[in-house]
Design an enzyme around this catalytic site. Structure first.
Site, PDB file in Angstrom:
ATOM      1  N   SER A  97      63.131  32.318  54.521  1.00 53.87           N
ATOM      2  CA  SER A  97      64.118  31.976  53.492  1.00 53.87           C
ATOM      3  C   SER A  97      65.490  31.911  54.136  1.00 53.87           C
ATOM      4  O   SER A  97      65.717  32.495  55.204  1.00 53.87           O
ATOM      5  CB  SER A  97      64.126  33.060  52.401  1.00 53.87           C
ATOM      6  OG  SER A  97      65.236  32.915  51.524  1.00 53.87           O
ATOM      7  N   TYR A 116      64.190  41.791  49.675  1.00 57.49           N
ATOM      8  CA  TYR A 116      63.798  40.410  49.965  1.00 57.49           C
ATOM      9  C   TYR A 116      64.471  39.925  51.252  1.00 57.49           C
ATOM     10  O   TYR A 116      63.830  39.365  52.142  1.00 57.49           O
ATOM     11  CB  TYR A 116      64.196  39.527  48.783  1.00 57.49           C
ATOM     12  CG  TYR A 116      63.827  38.066  48.905  1.00 57.49           C
ATOM     13  CD1 TYR A 116      62.626  37.597  48.388  1.00 57.49           C
ATOM     14  CD2 TYR A 116      64.687  37.154  49.508  1.00 57.49           C
ATOM     15  CE1 TYR A 116      62.289  36.252  48.479  1.00 57.49           C
ATOM     16  CE2 TYR A 116      64.359  35.816  49.605  1.00 57.49           C
ATOM     17  CZ  TYR A 116      63.156  35.369  49.084  1.00 57.49           C
ATOM     18  OH  TYR A 116      62.838  34.030  49.184  1.00 57.49           O
TER      19      TYR A 116
END
Length: 275
Positions: free
Chosen positions: A140, A153
């Site tokens: 990401s 995350y």
């Protein structure tokens, strides 16, 4: 059909929806036999039934034995495994670092980072034995620049990129390439639900990027297909960022894009799937 993956076998985790489903479709369209692995059996089996030569195995990627079983399923059914795509994920623990429960932290990393370790480990074993293969993981922009995602995350996605590099350094001598793709905010069903409508999700995603364009799952899938194909046969230990310019703008000091992207992610429910 270009059939860049003709004759190959690909295993995609988190394949029942979002980027995973788009990747399964794209790889099947390029000639691969695809194994769909997901905890969502209903949608996973439905998609497998739509793709020629595909199969489904229910998999909780946070459990090593189940990831190992998915790899074994691919080899037993098709005879070999050419490409492993570690894609399954969720947003996970959300909120202030000062208030994040340890249990939520560990549960998030189990899905986002431990699962990638399991995928590389077990797919890598069968690929090393054949002296060929490709392992891909979905990271990401939160793994490239801090502040674009929740703490657990972001930590996990940084770990995915680091593990990609370290695993590539070991497995290159065995003919196995290891790469990652780092998507920006991608308009999946989860994002649509979080924003209330497709139009709202497309608008928010476009406003979060310097190029002013929303990223779609099919565009991330296209990057994964490229890395799986012989077009990328000399590419390893690389993280391909596909983000409509968010990280470049950040590197240039345009903090407005950081806040926009973080705000967009912040609207997502904490227990939702990312894949």
């Amino acid at each position: 059909m270009a059939e860049r993956l003709k004759g190959q076998v690909a295993l995609v985790t988190g394949a029942a929806s979002g980027i995973g489903a788009a990747t399964a479709r794209a790889m099947a369209a390029e000639g691969a036999c695809v194994v769909l692995a997901d905890i969502d059996a209903v949608n996973g089996m439905r998609l497998a039934g739509e793709l020629e030569g595909a199969s489904f195995i229910r998999t909780d990627v946070s459990v090593e034995a189940q990831v190992a079983a998915a790899v074994a399923h691919a080899v037993e059914r098709y005879g070999h495994l050419d490409c492993m795509v570690n894609n399954a994920g969720l947003v996970g623990a959300f909120g202030s670092i000062l208030e994040t429960p340890a249990q939520a932290w560990h549960a998030t990393l189990a899905v986002l980072l431990d699962s990638v370790f399991y995928g590389i480990k077990h797919a890598g074993r069968t690929m090393v034995a054949r002296k060929r293969g490709c392992i891909l993981s979905v990271a990401s922009t939160a793994g490239v620049i801090g502040g674009l995602g929740p703490h657990a995350y972001t930590t996990a996605k940084h770990g995915v990129i680091g593990l990609t590099r370290s695993a590539a350094s070991e497995l290159a001598a065995h003919g196995v390439r290891v790469n990652a793709v780092a998507p920006g905010t991608t308009v999946t069903n989860m994002i649509v639900q979080g924003r209330g409508s497709l139009d709202a999700a497309l608008d928010a995603a476009a406003r979060s990027s310097p190029l002013g364009t929303p990223l779609m799952p099919e565009e991330i899938a296209a990057a994964l297909v490229y890395l799986a194909s012989d077009d990328a046969r000399h590419v390893t230990a690389h993280t391909l960022v596909v983000d409509a310019g968010v990280t470049v703008a950040g590197g240039a000091g345009s903090g407005q894009f950081h806040s926009r992207a973080a705000g967009f992610m912040g609207a997502m429910p904490s227990a939702s799937r990312e894949d």
